[in-house]
Design a protein around this motif. Structure first.
Motif, mmCIF file in Angstrom:
data_model
loop_
_atom_site.group_PDB
_atom_site.id
_atom_site.type_symbol
_atom_site.label_atom_id
_atom_site.label_comp_id
_atom_site.label_asym_id
_atom_site.label_seq_id
_atom_site.Cartn_x
_atom_site.Cartn_y
_atom_site.Cartn_z
ATOM 1 N N THR A 108 -3.815 -10.058 4.676
ATOM 2 C CA THR A 108 -5.140 -10.034 5.022
ATOM 3 C C THR A 108 -5.362 -12.157 4.606
ATOM 4 O OG1 THR A 108 -6.174 -9.882 3.127
ATOM 5 C CG2 THR A 108 -6.447 -8.242 4.734
ATOM 6 N N VAL A 121 -6.570 -9.055 9.486
ATOM 7 C CA VAL A 121 -4.807 -8.186 8.899
ATOM 8 C C VAL A 121 -3.812 -8.143 9.713
ATOM 9 C CG1 VAL A 121 -5.955 -5.927 9.163
ATOM 10 C CG2 VAL A 121 -4.623 -6.379 7.073
ATOM 11 N N VAL A 181 -3.720 2.763 12.528
ATOM 12 C CA VAL A 181 -4.490 2.018 11.763
ATOM 13 C C VAL A 181 -5.975 2.073 13.407
ATOM 14 C CG1 VAL A 181 -4.117 0.024 11.770
ATOM 15 C CG2 VAL A 181 -2.590 0.921 11.043
ATOM 16 N N ARG A 210 -11.403 -1.679 10.972
ATOM 17 C CA ARG A 210 -10.366 -1.493 11.045
ATOM 18 C C ARG A 210 -10.009 -0.413 9.722
ATOM 19 N NH1 ARG A 210 -9.519 -7.479 8.539
ATOM 20 N NH2 ARG A 210 -9.546 -7.058 6.445
ATOM 21 N N GLY A 245 0.434 -1.254 -0.062
ATOM 22 C CA GLY A 245 -0.009 0.130 -0.318
ATOM 23 C C GLY A 245 0.947 1.584 -0.139
ATOM 24 N N VAL A 283 -6.938 2.255 7.213
ATOM 25 C CA VAL A 283 -5.131 2.882 7.589
ATOM 26 C C VAL A 283 -5.444 3.975 6.824
ATOM 27 C CG1 VAL A 283 -3.006 2.453 6.580
ATOM 28 C CG2 VAL A 283 -4.338 0.338 7.124
ATOM 29 N N ILE A 295 -0.690 -5.200 9.568
ATOM 30 C CA ILE A 295 0.064 -4.422 8.820
ATOM 31 C C ILE A 295 1.126 -4.212 9.122
ATOM 32 C CG2 ILE A 295 -0.550 -1.713 7.962
ATOM 33 C CD1 ILE A 295 -3.351 -2.443 8.904
ATOM 34 N N THR A 296 2.625 -4.110 8.146
ATOM 35 C CA THR A 296 4.049 -3.500 8.679
ATOM 36 C C THR A 296 3.779 -2.699 7.652
ATOM 37 O OG1 THR A 296 4.091 -5.899 8.522
ATOM 38 C CG2 THR A 296 6.252 -4.613 8.663
ATOM 39 N N ALA A 347 3.081 0.421 3.283
ATOM 40 C CA ALA A 347 3.470 -0.264 4.319
ATOM 41 C C ALA A 347 2.510 -1.631 3.293
ATOM 42 C CB ALA A 347 1.960 -0.096 4.659
ATOM 43 N N THR A 348 2.714 -2.632 4.025
ATOM 44 C CA THR A 348 2.585 -4.812 3.520
ATOM 45 C C THR A 348 0.870 -4.859 4.462
ATOM 46 O OG1 THR A 348 4.677 -4.650 3.273
ATOM 47 C CG2 THR A 348 3.207 -6.402 3.264
ATOM 48 N N LEU A 349 0.110 -5.206 3.694
ATOM 49 C CA LEU A 349 -1.238 -5.718 4.284
ATOM 50 C C LEU A 349 -0.842 -7.432 4.508
ATOM 51 C CD1 LEU A 349 -2.270 -2.797 2.972
ATOM 52 C CD2 LEU A 349 -3.225 -2.718 4.356
#
Length: 126
Positions: free
Chosen positions: A99, A50, A61, A84, A33, A86, A52-53, A95-97
């Motif tokens: 799911t 999920v 978040v 949720r 993202g 972002v 999120i990093t 970010a990496t998401l």
């Protein structure tokens, strides 16, 4: 093996956040993202977990009723069924998401509505 370069996938959009799909199966979906300041994924509550990093930037978040300020290196996990969303703050957010399982198209109705109306917390059919 699926491998990608976060920098090579980078794509920003002036209108809304950019999501670059890296991997999808029946069990999991991985998205990179890219958010300009103020851009967001509207609050929604699909039946999937999920993780999120945050890679770069800062934002918030939503996790249920709580909002967590995030910055590079932070990981936030929101369980299935919890609200949720972002949102990038005053600079770009990357970010990496991940799911699991991937949300259904119907579960993303609030996301489409929030993007259409420009609302982080869309009010509508959920």
């Amino acid at each position: 093996m699926v491998a990608t370069d976060f920098d090579a996938e980078r794509a920003y959009d002036d209108e809304r956040f950019s999501a670059r799909s890296v991997f999808r199966s029946d069990r999991m979906k991985v998205v990179l993202g890219y958010f300009e300041p103020g851009q967001f994924i509207p609050v929604h509550a699909p039946d999937s977990d999920v993780a999120i990093t945050v890679r770069e930037g800062c934002g918030v978040v939503r996790d249920g009723d709580d909002e967590h300020a995030v910055e590079p290196g932070d990981v936030v996990v929101v369980p299935a069924g919890e609200d949720r969303g972002v949102k990038a703050e005053d600079r770009r957010l990357e970010a990496t998401l991940v799911t699991a399982p991937p949300p259904t198209d119907a579960e993303h109705g609030p996301v489409r509505e929030g993007l259409r109306t420009g609302e982080f917390e869309p009010r509508g059919d959920e």
